[in-house]
Each structure stands twice: as C-alpha cells, then as structure tokens.
Design an enzyme around this catalytic site. Structure first.
Site, short mmCIF file in Angstrom:
data_model
loop_
_atom_site.label_atom_id
_atom_site.label_comp_id
_atom_site.label_asym_id
_atom_site.label_seq_id
_atom_site.Cartn_x
_atom_site.Cartn_y
_atom_site.Cartn_z
N LYS A 22 7.85 8.71 -11.43
CA LYS A 22 7.51 7.29 -11.67
C LYS A 22 6.00 7.08 -11.68
O LYS A 22 5.46 6.41 -12.55
CB LYS A 22 8.15 6.44 -10.56
CG LYS A 22 7.61 5.01 -10.52
CD LYS A 22 8.08 4.24 -9.32
CE LYS A 22 7.38 4.53 -8.04
NZ LYS A 22 6.28 3.65 -7.64
N ASN A 23 5.31 7.66 -10.69
CA ASN A 23 3.88 7.34 -10.57
C ASN A 23 3.04 8.03 -11.64
O ASN A 23 1.93 7.57 -11.94
CB ASN A 23 3.38 7.64 -9.15
CG ASN A 23 3.94 6.62 -8.16
OD1 ASN A 23 4.41 5.55 -8.56
ND2 ASN A 23 3.91 6.95 -6.88
N ARG A 93 1.99 -3.38 -8.98
CA ARG A 93 0.54 -3.29 -8.83
C ARG A 93 -0.06 -2.39 -9.90
O ARG A 93 -1.17 -2.62 -10.37
CB ARG A 93 0.19 -2.68 -7.46
CG ARG A 93 0.39 -3.58 -6.31
CD ARG A 93 0.07 -2.80 -5.04
NE ARG A 93 -1.28 -2.23 -5.08
CZ ARG A 93 -2.38 -2.87 -4.76
NH1 ARG A 93 -2.31 -4.10 -4.33
NH2 ARG A 93 -3.55 -2.28 -4.83
N CYS A 117 0.67 -6.22 -0.08
CA CYS A 117 2.06 -5.88 -0.34
C CYS A 117 2.68 -5.40 0.95
O CYS A 117 2.04 -5.38 1.98
CB CYS A 117 2.19 -4.86 -1.45
SG CYS A 117 1.72 -3.24 -0.92
N ARG A 122 -4.19 -3.47 0.21
CA ARG A 122 -4.51 -2.36 -0.70
C ARG A 122 -5.69 -2.76 -1.58
O ARG A 122 -5.51 -3.21 -2.70
CB ARG A 122 -3.28 -1.97 -1.51
CG ARG A 122 -2.19 -1.38 -0.62
CD ARG A 122 -0.88 -1.24 -1.32
NE ARG A 122 -0.83 -0.14 -2.27
CZ ARG A 122 0.23 0.15 -3.01
NH1 ARG A 122 1.31 -0.59 -2.92
NH2 ARG A 122 0.21 1.16 -3.86
N ASP A 125 -11.53 -1.89 -4.41
CA ASP A 125 -12.99 -1.83 -4.51
C ASP A 125 -13.48 -0.55 -5.20
O ASP A 125 -14.48 -0.57 -5.92
CB ASP A 125 -13.62 -1.93 -3.10
CG ASP A 125 -13.06 -0.89 -2.15
OD1 ASP A 125 -11.81 -0.81 -2.02
OD2 ASP A 125 -13.84 -0.15 -1.55
N GLN A 126 -12.75 0.56 -5.03
CA GLN A 126 -13.21 1.82 -5.63
C GLN A 126 -13.04 1.81 -7.15
O GLN A 126 -13.85 2.38 -7.87
CB GLN A 126 -12.47 3.02 -5.02
CG GLN A 126 -12.69 3.18 -3.53
CD GLN A 126 -14.16 3.28 -3.17
OE1 GLN A 126 -14.88 4.16 -3.69
NE2 GLN A 126 -14.63 2.41 -2.31
N ASP A 305 4.40 8.73 0.88
CA ASP A 305 5.64 8.24 0.27
C ASP A 305 6.87 8.96 0.81
O ASP A 305 8.00 8.61 0.45
CB ASP A 305 5.58 8.40 -1.26
CG ASP A 305 4.59 7.42 -1.89
OD1 ASP A 305 4.14 6.50 -1.20
OD2 ASP A 305 4.25 7.61 -3.08
N ILE A 327 -2.57 6.82 5.60
CA ILE A 327 -2.96 6.26 4.28
C ILE A 327 -2.85 4.74 4.26
O ILE A 327 -3.76 4.05 3.84
CB ILE A 327 -2.09 6.87 3.14
CG1 ILE A 327 -2.04 8.40 3.22
CG2 ILE A 327 -2.60 6.40 1.77
CD1 ILE A 327 -3.31 9.14 2.91
N ARG A 397 13.22 0.02 -7.77
CA ARG A 397 11.90 0.13 -8.41
C ARG A 397 11.56 1.58 -8.74
O ARG A 397 10.79 1.84 -9.65
CB ARG A 397 10.81 -0.39 -7.46
CG ARG A 397 10.84 -1.86 -7.23
CD ARG A 397 9.71 -2.26 -6.33
NE ARG A 397 8.45 -1.84 -6.96
CZ ARG A 397 7.27 -2.15 -6.52
NH1 ARG A 397 7.14 -2.89 -5.43
NH2 ARG A 397 6.18 -1.75 -7.13
#
Ligand code: EPZ
Length: 430
Positions: A22-23, A93, A117, A122, A125-126, A305, A327, A397
């Site tokens: 998925k990612n 997101r 979330c 989360r 800025d980067q 995850d 994380i 999801r």
C-alpha cells in the site's frame, strides 16, 4: 455499520498470498501523473487508501482506467487543476505526495494541510524545508499548502528526521529539477526504494535509494512505463504474527523475505520457527510465546507499523516484555481495547510494559487505527469466545480481503453489517 465478528481458538493453518505494498502504491500512483504518457501499474492493492488516491488524481483531470482489480492505467496528460482539496487529504494523508508530484511537474501545487491523526502529531516541516531548498516558495493559505516556483534547482538537503513521506515527496519534487539533488538521512524503507525504481523506469536518474544518501540527477521529462509494485511487508508481517498468536502454521507467499528480516528475527526470539524460501516465509508456532523487548525504528529496524501486532503477541507470552515506540508518540491507543480482552499492559509515555497473560477473552472493542485494528483482530483469533470489532473501515484502509484471507487459513471471522447478522454468527459459532 460494518463490524468483524471473530470466534477465537482455531490455529491458523495454510498459505496466504500477500498483495502489493500500500505505502509503495501511494507514492507510485502520485508519481505516475508526472508524465503525459501512459503508465500501467500492476499489483496495486484494492484497499481504501489506494482507491482514494486514484480518485484524487482523477479529480485533477488525470486519466485513470482500471484494467482489472489490481492493474491500472494512468496518464497525467489532461491535468487541468493543481489543487487537491480537503476531502482527499482528510481520508488519506498520503495525498500530500501530490504536492511533490505537481510541484515537480507543473511547478505549482495546492494541497490541503493534513491535520493530526490517530497515531499522533505528524508534522510535515521536512517536506516543506526540502521544497524551499529546491527553490519553491511555500505558504499556508486558507488551510492549503501552496508551493510554487519559476524553476526548481537541485539542492543538498539534510533531513532532520528519517521520514518516509519527506523522502518520497522530495524525490518527486526534484526528479525534473535542474541539476543534482542530494537527500541525506533519507528513509530506507522498501517502499521508498520501490518509488525510486518506478521513477527510474520512467526515465528518472535516482541513485542510492535504500541507503541514507539518495542522489537525484534532474531529467527534462519522464515517460510512460509498465511497473509491478512490490509485496506488502506489513500485510505479510501481520499474517506471520497471526500464526504466532494462534499457535498456527502459516506460509506467506509472494513476499520478499529480506524485507521481513526484522519481523522474522523477533518471531524467532518469541520461540516460533521461521523458514524462508525464495518468495515465501513459513511461521510455525507450537507453544506459549517467550517474552522479549522491542523498539520500533526506521528500516531496517523493527517497523512501527508492526508495533501493535508484536504487542498483542507479547501480551500472551511468558514473562514481562517492554515495547518502545520511537516513531510516533501516540501509537498505544489500542491498549485500552486489549485490556478489555484481559491483557495486562501499562503504558508510560512511549513505552508499554507487558505482563504476559495465559489467554485473552472475547469482548466488544473498536479499531482505533489501521495497524492497531489488524492487531486486535489477530488477538481476537487467539481469544476465548467471541469478539466484536467496530470501526473496521480503518482496517480496510490497508488490508485487502482481510477477513476472507483469515477465513481461508481457518480463522472464524465474518464481516457483519447488522445486529441480526451478528446474532446469526453467535448462534452458528456456538
Ligand atoms: C509513513 O508515514 C507510512 N505511511 C506510515 O504507515 C508509517 O507508519 C510511517 O511512514 C513510518 O514508517 C505511508 O507510507 C503512506 P514519516 P509518514 O514521515 O511518511 C516525523 C500505515 O499504517 N516527521 O516517516 O507520514 C513524524 O512525526 C501508515 O500504513 C517530522 O517530524 O511517516 C514521525 O515521528 C501509518 N517532520 C517520523 O518523522 C516531517 O516533516 C516518521 O514519520 C515528517 C515526519
């Protein structure tokens, strides 16, 4: 509202086919609009997040045609709009990847600012720091991030935190910039490498993905390609832990065992037998699990995850275990639900101290987010009695046909949509 009804107690046994990551898919679908040619992408998991991403790119005028359940044809030729509105970003997101993709291709993008979330704050800025280093102006206007540039120039960007999202977004933004971009302290996750490989098959010049320094030499244009997405490391890991919890014997097929090494190593510490072959991993669990300690880390460390899945397993182990989440700051919300099933876990800040119990008992619980929801389902498969899990939309999801795959391994689980169906399940399963 849909719920999972689960009757625990059956060991999961058999083989299960793992779908596409998925990612990786989320980054690749965004990248595909960066050419006016056609890309044909295969092994896209048919899950809510990827479908929302497809709708988001269609909403700006991209051509999207599903060839079959897992294959899609995409072309960015007719994109007319550079704005991704809040409807999409609220749902996923990762639609912020369209910031990098649109900025990289059209030098302008407007994407709704993602909020917090369920797994914590989360920041992005980067991502913004990187876009600015490439020469874009970035401002927040009416809840939207507006990024624009006359031209983008390669830059040397040092990421202050290891971020999957920022690494992918900055690869997208810089792939057609003038000159060379160097991303230092880049994320090394398999899905980052897959997005880089996809861009390279489109004609990009990205070197070093999978290490912490990525070098991107800007090219003038990208072209169409055919591409198959890698298998999903986290879906595979979830089924491997389902085997461990239920004292089962499960072979996850169509995987890249190298991507599963940190997961396999922990399962061995827990006392499971793990056998690897070319594209499959078998997990056999025959006795009560051992306790251990684990800290989540960027790849190749143990993935955040998979943190809920290992925690539910350690909840049934012999002795005391400590899980440290490094994380995300709010990823233990599911522990209250697990406590309702009999777990003994104390959360202090980013640490969970787990006293193993001999069994869980079925209860009515809710899935607080995607991975925690999946972990609660596998806890339910190991529990005495019936568990009813609400808010399964979170699980949908990221897991395709989750209950069907678990059923095929012998798990007693059904998707029910009414009190009547739930009663029927209770009667049927005794
Ligand atoms: C990706 O999220 C995944 N999502 C997440 O998977 C996964 O949990 C996470 O990486 C970590 O592996 C997708 O790939 C779509 P990050 P992402 O940027 O990119 C901080 C799932 O269940 N940070 O790597 O949003 C951040 O707060 C999901 O499939 C900044 O401080 O995560 C976090 O502490 C959930 N500033 C850390 O970095 C930034 O600009 C890592 O986040 C960006 C991130």
């Amino acid at each position: 509202m849909e719920q999972y009804a689960v009757k625990g107690g059956n060991p999961l046994v058999g083989e299960v086919e793992i779908g596409g990551a998925k990612n990786a898919a989320l980054g690749i679908l965004a990248a595909a609009i960066m050419t006016d040619d056609t890309c044909v992408i295969d092994n896209i998991p048919d899950v809510r997040d990827t479908n929302v991403m497809l709708q988001a790119i269609e909403s700006i005028g991209a051509h999207v045609a599903k060839k079959d359940r897992h294959t899609c044809e995409i072309s960015g030729r007719n994109i007319v709009d550079h704005t991704i509105d809040n409807d999409y970003i609220k749902k996923i997101r990762a639609s912020y990847y369209l910031l990098g993709a649109l900025l990289g291709k059209y030098k302008k993008a407007r994407v709704s600012l993602p909020g917090g979330c369920n797994i914590g704050l989360r920041p992005i800025d980067q991502h913004i720091k990187g876009f600015k280093a490439l020469g874009a102006t970035v401002r927040i206007e009416h809840g939207m991030i507006v990024a624009e540039a006359d031209s983008l120039r390669g830059a040397h960007i040092y990421l202050d935190v290891v971020s999957v999202g920022a690494t992918i977004n900055l690869m997208l933004a810089s792939v057609m910039a003038e000159g060379t971009t160097i991303l230092e302290n880049a994320a090394k996750e398999p899905h980052v490498v897959d997005v880089a490989n996809f861009l390279n098959t489109m004609g990009a010049s990205i070197k070093g993905a999978g290490t912490d320094v990525i070098r991107i030499k800007g090219v003038q244009r990208l072209h169409g390609t055919n591409y198959t997405i890698i298998p999903d490391q986290i879906e595979a890991g979830t089924f491997m832990f389902a085997a461990a919890l239920t004292k089962g014997d499960v072979t996850v097929k169509n995987v890249i065992p190298k991507h599963l090494e940190s997961i396999s190593a922990k399962l061995e510490e827990l006392g499971c037998q793990v056998e690897e072959s070319d594209d499959a991993v078998r997990v056999v669990a025959t006795r009560q699990l051992n306790h251990t300690h684990v800290k989540t880390l960027p790849y190749p460390g143990f993935p955040t995850d998979m943190q809920p899945q290992i925690t539910v397993a350690l909840g049934l182990s012999k002795g005391t275990s400590i899980v440290t989440e490094s994380i995300f700051e709010n990823r233990f919300k599911y522990v209250d639900e697990l406590t309702r099933m009999g777990a003994s876990i104390k959360v202090e800040g980013n640490t969970a101290i787990i006293d193993g119990v001999s069994k869980y008992t079925g209860a009515s619980i809710s899935a607080p987010d995607l991975r925690a929801g999946a972990a609660l389902v596998i806890a339910a498969l190991a529990a005495d009695g019936v568990t009813v899990i609400d808010d399964v939309r979170f699980i949908q999801r990221g897991y395709e046909d989750f209950h069907l795959k678990l059923q095929s391994l012998g798990g007693i689980i059904e998707l029910v949509d009414s009190e009547k169906e739930l009663q029927k399940f209770r009667l049927k399963t005794g």
